[in-house]
Design a protein around this motif. Structure first.
Motif, PDB file in Angstrom:
ATOM      1  N   ILE A 169       0.823  -1.216   0.000  1.00 35.50           N
ATOM      2  CA  ILE A 169       0.000   0.000   0.000  1.00 35.50           C
ATOM      3  C   ILE A 169       0.855   1.263   0.000  1.00 35.50           C
ATOM      4  O   ILE A 169       0.584   2.194  -0.784  1.00 35.50           O
ATOM      5  N   TRP A 189       2.103   1.641  -3.506  1.00 42.15           N
ATOM      6  CA  TRP A 189       1.009   2.001  -4.416  1.00 42.15           C
ATOM      7  C   TRP A 189       0.622   3.467  -4.258  1.00 42.15           C
ATOM      8  O   TRP A 189       0.412   4.179  -5.249  1.00 42.15           O
ATOM      9  N   ARG A 190       0.546   3.925  -3.020  1.00 39.42           N
ATOM     10  CA  ARG A 190       0.180   5.327  -2.795  1.00 39.42           C
ATOM     11  C   ARG A 190       1.233   6.277  -3.344  1.00 39.42           C
ATOM     12  O   ARG A 190       0.908   7.337  -3.895  1.00 39.42           O
ATOM     13  N   LYS A 191       2.466   5.892  -3.228  1.00 39.99           N
ATOM     14  CA  LYS A 191       3.550   6.741  -3.741  1.00 39.99           C
ATOM     15  C   LYS A 191       3.559   6.744  -5.270  1.00 39.99           C
ATOM     16  O   LYS A 191       3.753   7.790  -5.897  1.00 39.99           O
ATOM     17  N   ASN A 244      -0.456   7.796  -6.351  1.00 41.49           N
ATOM     18  CA  ASN A 244      -1.188   8.751  -5.518  1.00 41.49           C
ATOM     19  C   ASN A 244      -2.490   8.111  -5.041  1.00 41.49           C
ATOM     20  O   ASN A 244      -3.561   8.712  -5.063  1.00 41.49           O
ATOM     21  N   GLY A 245      -2.362   6.816  -4.634  1.00 36.21           N
ATOM     22  CA  GLY A 245      -3.526   6.021  -4.277  1.00 36.21           C
ATOM     23  C   GLY A 245      -4.146   6.420  -2.962  1.00 36.21           C
ATOM     24  O   GLY A 245      -3.591   7.213  -2.190  1.00 36.21           O
ATOM     25  N   GLY A 246      -5.311   5.835  -2.703  1.00 36.44           N
ATOM     26  CA  GLY A 246      -6.055   6.189  -1.513  1.00 36.44           C
ATOM     27  C   GLY A 246      -6.315   5.008  -0.608  1.00 36.44           C
ATOM     28  O   GLY A 246      -5.411   4.477   0.027  1.00 36.44           O
ATOM     29  N   SER A 247      -7.575   4.532  -0.576  1.00 38.87           N
ATOM     30  CA  SER A 247      -7.992   3.530   0.396  1.00 38.87           C
ATOM     31  C   SER A 247      -7.681   2.112  -0.073  1.00 38.87           C
ATOM     32  O   SER A 247      -7.400   1.861  -1.249  1.00 38.87           O
ATOM     33  N   LEU A 297      -7.591   0.183  -3.891  1.00 35.19           N
ATOM     34  CA  LEU A 297      -6.526  -0.706  -4.354  1.00 35.19           C
ATOM     35  C   LEU A 297      -7.102  -2.052  -4.775  1.00 35.19           C
ATOM     36  O   LEU A 297      -6.743  -2.582  -5.833  1.00 35.19           O
TER      37      LEU A 297
END
Length: 432
Positions: A344, A347-349, A352-355, A359
């Motif tokens: 996670i 993925w966010r990096k 620019n993912g969220g919850s 995902l």
């Protein structure tokens, strides 16, 4: 611990879709000999029910290496020297023929048993065959993955696509009449994303794509498998570990049989003896196998990326450095732990993912629903009693694939992949 009532709930989720199988294939006419999904998952098909496969010496095949990440060769520890290039296996026909790529399941390398079975099937039918490791295997993570953080299916598919292109470039004189694609378990999910990617890249123009027992909701599937290692199995206590229990059963089984015979039929014979494993014990065996795969992913991803979660980032590692203490630490990290601590954040990096829910949607078959619904070249073979499925998964498959879904009543997770009925259906689909 997950006690028996919780296992009953899990079994109910697994067996619930059986009521939906009337329009598909009934168990009596199907003829698969194993009714227990855990037993089928572990033992697969008894030898007498498999198709006739060619022997290895009758297959024109070789293993090859392809160099994909030269920049990483200097970053990896010395003890990673065997996997600084990616190894794969190719079986060749002696005349022009179609070529099928096979993507292995979770944690499996190119020479895994199920991958080998599929190779023998397609080779006998006249195909060139290329066997590929899973993006979750340590060799693929080391030699072919850009981020070495598997689990973002689109990224894993792009890495696989790059590998396929590199493999083709290594064999420019191989006479190929068309390209086909298949994968089992996680490899089936990745095959769907590879096929979607190829619609844009147009490097292969796959004629047929077969998904064998894919997870629908990836998070549901890994959660099912993670829970199985927590089952409270009868006979397992603080003084007697599961492995001691299993070893004791095998010892008594061989003593009663009078000789030791380690082969594919071992568990099938064991389950018909007095030393048979209970459902809880078999669930624990499946869960333990998955935990080792999860630990391998967490350990390798952390080490390559120097995240410092399992292996200290500045810890000197050479070819002689014992890694067992770090792998033991990784065994305490299930897939949900890897998801939270490594996947996670990555993925966010990157996106620019969220919850977590976002995902899950992005990495599961949901993300490709419109494409899968419209693409007539893609089909699914699945089992109603597959232990990785959850509520609503078969409904999704029915709605998305329609008559391109073949739903078998039995087989567990990929246990009937080498059953002759399934083998015939695979070849029939590829032949169109």
């Amino acid at each position: 611990m997950l006690r028996l009532p919780a296992l009953v709930v899990l079994l109910a989720c697994v067996l619930l879709p059986l009521s939906l199988r009337a329009a598909d294939i009934d168990a009596a006419s199907y003829g698969y000999p194993l009714n227990n999904p855990f037993e089928a998952t572990i033992a697969t098909t008894p030898p007498d029910f498999r198709p006739e496969f060619p022997e290895d010496e009758d297959i024109d095949q070789d293993d090859y290496n392809v160099r994909l990440r030269p920049e990483r060769e200097f970053e990896l520890p010395d003890n990673f020297w065997p996997v600084k290039t990616l190894r794969y296996r190719m079986a060749r026909q002696d005349k022009p023929a179609p070529l099928v790529f096979i993507i292995s399941g979770t944690g499996a390398n190119y020479a895994a048993g199920k991958t080998e079975d599929l190779k023998r099937l397609f080779y006998k039918a006249g195909y060139h065959v290329v066997q590929l490791s899973s993006p979750t295997s340590y060799d693929f993570m080391s030699a072919a993955s850009r981020a070495a953080t598997p689990g973002i299916t689109l990224d894993d598919a792009e890495d696989l696509y790059h590998v396929m292109q590199a493999v083709r470039a290594q064999h420019p004189k191989l006479p190929v009449t068309g390209y086909y694609l298949t994968g089992y378990s996680l490899g089936a999910l990745e095959a769907a994303f590879v096929s979607h990617l190829d619609e844009t890249k147009r490097s292969f123009n796959f004629k047929r794509v077969l998904l064998i027992n894919p997870p629908v909701n990836l998070y549901t599937s890994i959660s099912n498998l993670d829970r199985m290692v927590q089952v409270e199995a009868r006979g397992v206590t603080k003084k007697t570990t599961y492995f001691e229990l299993l070893l004791g059963k095998l010892t008594r089984y061989f003593q009663q049989k009078g000789f030791i015979d380690l082969n594919d039929a071992l568990l099938y014979d064991l389950q018909n003896s007095k030393q048979h494993l209970t459902d809880e014990q078999m669930a624990m065996l499946v869960g333990t196998s998955f935990r080792f795969s999860s630990a391998d992913i967490a350990f390798t991803s952390d080490l390559i990326n120097r995240r410092g979660i399992i292996t200290p980032p500045n810890y000197p590692i050479s070819e002689g450095t014992p890694l067992e203490p770090f792998f033991k630490r990784a065994l305490y990290c299930n897939f949900n732990c890897y998801l939270t601590e490594q996947l996670i954040p990555h993925w966010r990096k990157r996106y620019n993912g969220g919850s977590l829910a976002q995902l899950v949607d992005q990495v599961s078959l949901y993300a490709l629903k419109d494409y899968l619904k419209e693409s007539s070249k893609i089909a699914v073979m699945h089992n109603a009693d597959d232990i990785i499925l959850g509520p609503g998964d078969i409904g999704f498959l029915r709605e998305t694939f329609g008559d391109r879904l073949t739903l078998y009543p039995l087989g567990g997770h990929c246990g009937n992949l080498n059953y002759r009925v399934n083998s015939d259906a695979m070849l029939e689909f590829f032949r169109g």
